[in-house]
Design an enzyme around this catalytic site. Sequence first.
Site, mmCIF file in Angstrom:
data_model
loop_
_atom_site.group_PDB
_atom_site.id
_atom_site.type_symbol
_atom_site.label_atom_id
_atom_site.label_comp_id
_atom_site.label_asym_id
_atom_site.label_seq_id
_atom_site.Cartn_x
_atom_site.Cartn_y
_atom_site.Cartn_z
ATOM 1 N N CYS A 133 0.877 -1.150 -0.216
ATOM 2 C CA CYS A 133 0.008 -0.038 -0.012
ATOM 3 C C CYS A 133 0.943 1.181 -0.019
ATOM 4 O O CYS A 133 1.262 1.511 1.106
ATOM 5 C CB CYS A 133 -0.938 0.039 1.107
ATOM 6 S SG CYS A 133 -1.938 1.511 1.274
ATOM 7 N N CYS A 136 -0.439 3.997 2.128
ATOM 8 C CA CYS A 136 -0.168 3.846 3.767
ATOM 9 C C CYS A 136 1.270 4.132 4.117
ATOM 10 O O CYS A 136 1.546 4.759 5.086
ATOM 11 C CB CYS A 136 -0.321 2.529 4.069
ATOM 12 S SG CYS A 136 -1.870 1.727 3.322
ATOM 13 N N ASP A 137 2.284 3.712 3.193
ATOM 14 C CA ASP A 137 3.725 3.651 3.732
ATOM 15 C C ASP A 137 4.760 4.572 2.760
ATOM 16 O O ASP A 137 5.765 4.622 2.960
ATOM 17 C CB ASP A 137 4.283 2.222 3.605
ATOM 18 C CG ASP A 137 3.429 1.133 4.220
ATOM 19 O OD1 ASP A 137 2.906 1.771 5.300
ATOM 20 O OD2 ASP A 137 3.125 0.047 3.852
#
Length: 314
Positions: A133, A136-137
């Site tokens: 993701c 997300c990261d």
Amino acid sequence: MEKLVIIGSGPAGYTAAIYAARAELKPLVIAGNQPGGLLTQTTEVENFPGFPEPLQGFELMERMRQQAERFGARVQHGLVSKVAFKAGGPHILTLDDGSTVEPMALIIATGSRPRELGLPEEAALRNRGISYCATCDGAFFRQVPVAVVGGGDSALEEALFLTHFASEVHVIHRRDALRASVIMQKRVLEHPKITLQWNSVIAAVSDPKAEKVTAVTLKDTQSGKTRELPCAAVFVAIGHLPNTEIFADALPLDNGRIVLPDEGQSSMTSIEGVFAAGDCVDARYRQSITAAGMGCRAAIDAERWLSLRLETKK
Ligand code: NAP
């Protein structure tokens, strides 16, 4: 007993909830461990009709939840860990906290999850540089080179997003042609920070001992030759697997996807009163809008089935 339970809270689940709630079925949505589903991890959604300006995936899903709740749907956090179906219902759903729910009718909209590369280093370096993701990261990897694996829309979307942070983005694709839509291909191929690594697969990721990603070993799919590509993170975007393991003993599956015996006509599964919609059924289109459409169909089918069933019970 519940009249209708919906498992899953992605576009299929929430659309089913909107329709079922408007039909006054007071559906209970069991939202899973990622309420709103995979779309909450996406950045901008540009192709959902009705939104000429892009909106964030998270916001789209929040709006769907609010719309369903406005008409009386109830959304409960939790994960279904076991099912026991009985033709015609009631069915028994066991949740991860041990509690049970007994719906007369059920809509399965459990969606899918990212496919893994299957490399031995993957488990050790997950969340330490290997990610599924970018939203997300991605921000953890600023001014360093990163890699994205895959040639579909997801991979290219991740690559474009990562250009906001990384110094360079390498898209590693196993073939010499991308699968993604033409518009995404154009954006990626023209982007100065993105380099395509054609005909390449990852043979190994360094360095599990250092507990971080320092490079990948690429193998040329045509010559078999290997080479090192330094990078600080690997974002895997090679498709999705349906979340259907808990139904394996209860329903016929095809490559993990729930089979609808009369697909063109109905969203009912082989168990009477159990319906299915979205990525857990659909291997072909897998769009938020098609999942939403399938959720709508399932709710209409469930409502009609329930009204016939309740009538005959009178
Ligand atoms: P996808 O279209 O199935 O693409 C998966 C990609 O991963 C393919 O390029 C495939 O290679 C590659 N791949 C699969 N297994 C691999 C492996 N073991 N090793 C290396 N590469 C592997 O999946 P997706 O990109 O997640 O997209 C899913 C659906 O959502 C599609 O319909 C897509 O259009 C849609 N989507 C749309 C948007 C948008 O419109 N903005 C954004 C994201 C997703 P091959 O090409 O060689 O098979």
